[in-house]
Motif scaffolding. Structure first.
Motif, PDB file in Angstrom:
ATOM      1  N   ARG A   1       4.184  -1.801   4.547  1.00 44.04           N
ATOM      2  CA  ARG A   1       2.783  -1.387   4.379  1.00 44.04           C
ATOM      3  C   ARG A   1       2.071  -2.440   3.531  1.00 44.04           C
ATOM      4  O   ARG A   1       1.935  -2.298   2.330  1.00 44.04           O
TER       5      ARG A   1
ATOM      6  N   SER B   1      -3.828  -1.251  -4.982  1.00 44.47           N
ATOM      7  CA  SER B   1      -3.236  -0.718  -6.214  1.00 44.47           C
ATOM      8  C   SER B   1      -3.543  -1.632  -7.400  1.00 44.47           C
ATOM      9  O   SER B   1      -4.044  -2.741  -7.237  1.00 44.47           O
TER      10      SER B   1
ATOM     11  N   ARG C   1      -6.613  -1.804   5.789  1.00 45.35           N
ATOM     12  CA  ARG C   1      -5.940  -2.481   4.666  1.00 45.35           C
ATOM     13  C   ARG C   1      -6.378  -3.933   4.546  1.00 45.35           C
ATOM     14  O   ARG C   1      -6.662  -4.418   3.442  1.00 45.35           O
TER      15      ARG C   1
ATOM     16  N   ASP D   1      -0.233   5.876   4.019  1.00 46.29           N
ATOM     17  CA  ASP D   1      -1.533   6.268   4.570  1.00 46.29           C
ATOM     18  C   ASP D   1      -2.730   5.749   3.767  1.00 46.29           C
ATOM     19  O   ASP D   1      -3.853   6.116   4.070  1.00 46.29           O
ATOM     20  N   GLN D   2      -2.478   4.946   2.756  1.00 46.27           N
ATOM     21  CA  GLN D   2      -3.577   4.505   1.905  1.00 46.27           C
ATOM     22  C   GLN D   2      -4.006   3.085   2.250  1.00 46.27           C
ATOM     23  O   GLN D   2      -3.220   2.277   2.729  1.00 46.27           O
ATOM     24  N   SER D   3      -5.281   2.812   1.969  1.00 41.20           N
ATOM     25  CA  SER D   3      -5.760   1.454   2.157  1.00 41.20           C
ATOM     26  C   SER D   3      -6.469   0.947   0.911  1.00 41.20           C
ATOM     27  O   SER D   3      -7.109  -0.090   0.944  1.00 41.20           O
ATOM     28  N   SER D   4      -6.347   1.689  -0.196  1.00 39.00           N
ATOM     29  CA  SER D   4      -6.953   1.189  -1.428  1.00 39.00           C
ATOM     30  C   SER D   4      -5.943   0.308  -2.166  1.00 39.00           C
ATOM     31  O   SER D   4      -4.744   0.582  -2.158  1.00 39.00           O
TER      32      SER D   4
ATOM     33  N   PHE E   1       0.832  -1.211   0.000  1.00 37.17           N
ATOM     34  CA  PHE E   1       0.000   0.000   0.000  1.00 37.17           C
ATOM     35  C   PHE E   1       0.862   1.255   0.000  1.00 37.17           C
ATOM     36  O   PHE E   1       1.970   1.261   0.538  1.00 37.17           O
TER      37      PHE E   1
END
Lengths: 441, 177
Positions: free
Chosen positions: B165, B79, B123, B74-77, B71
């Motif tokens: 991450r 890729s 996540r 700070d992202q949880s979408s 990831f």
């Protein structure tokens, strides 16, 4: 009081006055005003051993008292080598001139006796040398032999309190996470110790990850997060019996970031379900009440000392910021507006300030702000500082500092709310997530 | 919170991409004999019994399909690369219905302990939702967050943070609760 704190934030200074005083306010006084800090010179001669059994303790207790006082950064101990006068009897008049000559502004004298059944009794007096007078009344404390350090801390708390006019914090404990092993295979266990690192005791083994312990308002229980079930869940531990139980086990949820309400019964915590973390409260014998309902992360709740409000961390604005809401839930108001990310807010026991972790431009800080978000002040800066906890008197903050890289170990540090007197707290192995107890009874 | 929305056309493209990728992985190493021990003097192929060669083995899932997605800060979408891996995971789980999985969500050390627990949960949940969207039954999947408690790499640089991450799909035999 608010004004005092306000100027405390500006700076610390000493004012040694000689005016007549009212009630317990003495002329010898560390005042919080603007100016440069100059530690107050104090003499703590070895206490008088009133019987042979007290010989060692008489010296050790004086050492602990001196260490407590100098550890605040507000006092400087005068070395015994400089003494002109010796204290040979607890009740003899003090030779003020001899203590003035070495500029000892405060003098602590004491006497210790140990009874046949193992009771320690300590008497002490505090003198304002330049005013040639007692500062407050002499006091006698007694306890079992193995509580001698606590007795010494209580004496030091009295001295600190009489000179600063603020509550003491030396007779207190700290629960924390003791760590071993490499960063990628950390072993963690709960430990509790005196505020100065003495009398360390392990509360759990390191068979599972444990995180972020928090004392109950009376210090009898500890809330913490444990992976004992394979998932993070809030547990509660009885400090006396070291028995643990899971607080609230709703299937399919993870719980963490617990904290007691001032009533010692209600617990507030974060509960995760379906990827979303919100804040819940739980009363004994009841089911959890949801306090926030937002698709963002809400965590790190902390009650105001009167129990009416909760400060917490939320990323509803896009990045973590601090918010305050009524303790029963409801519309929160944002209080942090500076640049960077704010987390782990903790309400001061005095009610006036909120300590927090701030992440900004690749550095971490411990800071304080007023409860309306004004007068933000950063106290520390490092690669990674986090997780402040308040001393019982709201004057000192302890936190975790972690070094960078493979060899970077966590350690406990303390700092004055003025940002002065940054000190490492000694622990036998790396430590993290400290939580300060209230002042012990 | 936003979860990844994937257009059907994109999924099709990704699945094709995955097939090619997996083939290359499968035959590029052991099968073509680039291993020093693989080809002996008699000219006969000899391979150690590698459980990862069995397409129905957890080792195959872990090594060939890929058990983790990474990831951004700070992202949880998930890729685009992550979706390729997760499509593979979904296919494998569909073909091996006797396995369930726990998805572990992790964060790098650049964040507070408690926020990172919540972030790791986000996540793990993003992966779970994606796998469910690709046909895996929800009752075969659980999530757990480790926040920053179990980094894979220990350096304090982005090269390490990027690997930490992550969300890792850990198989277990038998159906989940």
């Amino acid at each position: 009081m608010k004004q005092v704190i306000k100027s405390m934030l500006a700076a610390l200074a000493l004012t040694v006055g000689a005016m007549p005083v009212l009630a317990q306010d003495g002329p010898l006084r560390i005042e919080i005003t603007e100016g440069v800090i100059e530690p107050l010179p104090v003499a703590v001669p070895n206490f008088i051993a009133e019987n042979d059994a007290a010989a060692d303790l008489a010296r050790q207790m004086a050492d602990v008292i001196a260490a407590d006082l100098t550890g605040t950064g507000l006092f400087r101990e005068i070395s015994e080598d400089a003494f002109i006068s010796r204290i040979t009897s607890f009740d003899s008049p003090v030779a003020y001139a001899d203590w003035k000559a070495i500029n000892a502004q405060a003098l602590v004298t004491g006497a210790v006796s140990v009874s046949g059944d193992g009771r320690v009794t300590v008497k002490f007096r505090l003198f304002d040398v330049f005013a040639e007078t007692d500062l407050g009344e002499g006091l006698q404390l007694a306890g079992s032999t193995n509580s001698w350090r606590r007795l010494a801390h209580k004496v030091a708390d009295q001295v600190y309190s009489r000179i600063t006019g603020e509550g003491g914090y030396f007779d207190s404990r700290v629960v924390f996470v003791s760590e071993d092993g490499p960063k990628n295979a950390r072993l963690k266990r709960l430990a509790v110790m005196d505020y100065d690192g003495a009398n360390l005791q392990y509360l759990t083994d390191s068979s599972t990850i444990v995180l972020a312990p928090r004392f109950s308002p009376t210090g009898d229980r500890v809330l913490y997060t444990s992976y004992a079930t394979g998932f993070p869940k809030v547990h509660v531990l009885d400090v006396g019996t070291v028995q643990t139980r899971i607080l609230d086990d709703q299937p399919g949820t993870m719980t963490f970031a617990p904290r007691f309400a001032p009533n010692g019964q209600t617990v507030v915590f974060s509960l995760e379900q379906g990827g979303n973390t919100d804040i819940y409260s739980l009363n004994p014998g009841s089911t959890a009440t949801r306090l926030t309902s937002s698709p963002s992360i809400e965590t790190a709740p902390s009650y105001s000392p009167d129990g009416s409000q909760i400060v917490f961390e939320s990323d509803r604005s896009g990045a973590p910021q601090l918010y305050i809401m009524p303790a029963t839930g409801g519309e929160p108001r944002r209080i942090s507006f500076g640049e960077g990310r704010y987390g782990t807010p903790v309400w001061s026991p005095r009610g006036d300030l909120i300590a927090f972790t701030k992440q900004s431009q690749g550095r971490f800080h411990i800071g304080v702000m007023r409860t309306d978000g004004s007068e933000e002040r950063l106290l520390t800066a490092s690669f990674l500082d986090e997780g402040p906890t308040w001393a019982p008197n709201g004057r000192v903050i302890m936190f975790t500092r972690v070094g960078s890289g493979a060899g970077g170990q966590p350690a406990l540090y303390s700092v004055d709310i003025s940002g002065r007197n940054l000190r490492r707290v000694t622990t036998p192995s790396p430590g993290s997530d400290p939580a300060w107890s209230p002042l012990l009874p | 919170m936003t979860f990844p929305f994937v257009k059907p056309a994109l999924i099709a493209a990704l699945v094709l991409g995955l097939t090619a990728c997996t083939d290359a992985g499968r035959f590029g190493k052991g099968g073509s004999g680039d291993d020093a021990a693989a080809l002996n003097a008699t000219g006969i192929d000899q391979n150690a019994l590698d459980p990862a060669n069995d397409p129905n083995s957890p080792a195959y899932f872990q090594q060939k399909v890929g058990d983790r997605v990474l990831f951004a800060v700070d992202q949880s979408s998930v890729s685009v690369d992550g979706r390729v891996t997760l499509d593979g995971q979904a296919n494998w789980l569909t073909q091996n219905p006797s396995y369930s999985a726990i998805i572990e969500g992790h964060a790098d050390e650049q964040g507070t302990r408690e926020y990172n627990l919540a972030l790791g949960a986000r996540r793990a949940n993003a992966v779970q939702e994606y796998l469910i969207s690709r046909g895996v039954a929800g009752n075969r999947l659980r999530t757990v967050t480790y926040g920053k408690e179990r980094p894979l790499e220990v350096c304090s640089e982005e090269a390490c943070y990027a690997k930490n991450r992550r969300a890792v799909t850990v198989l277990s035999a038998g159906l989940g609760s």
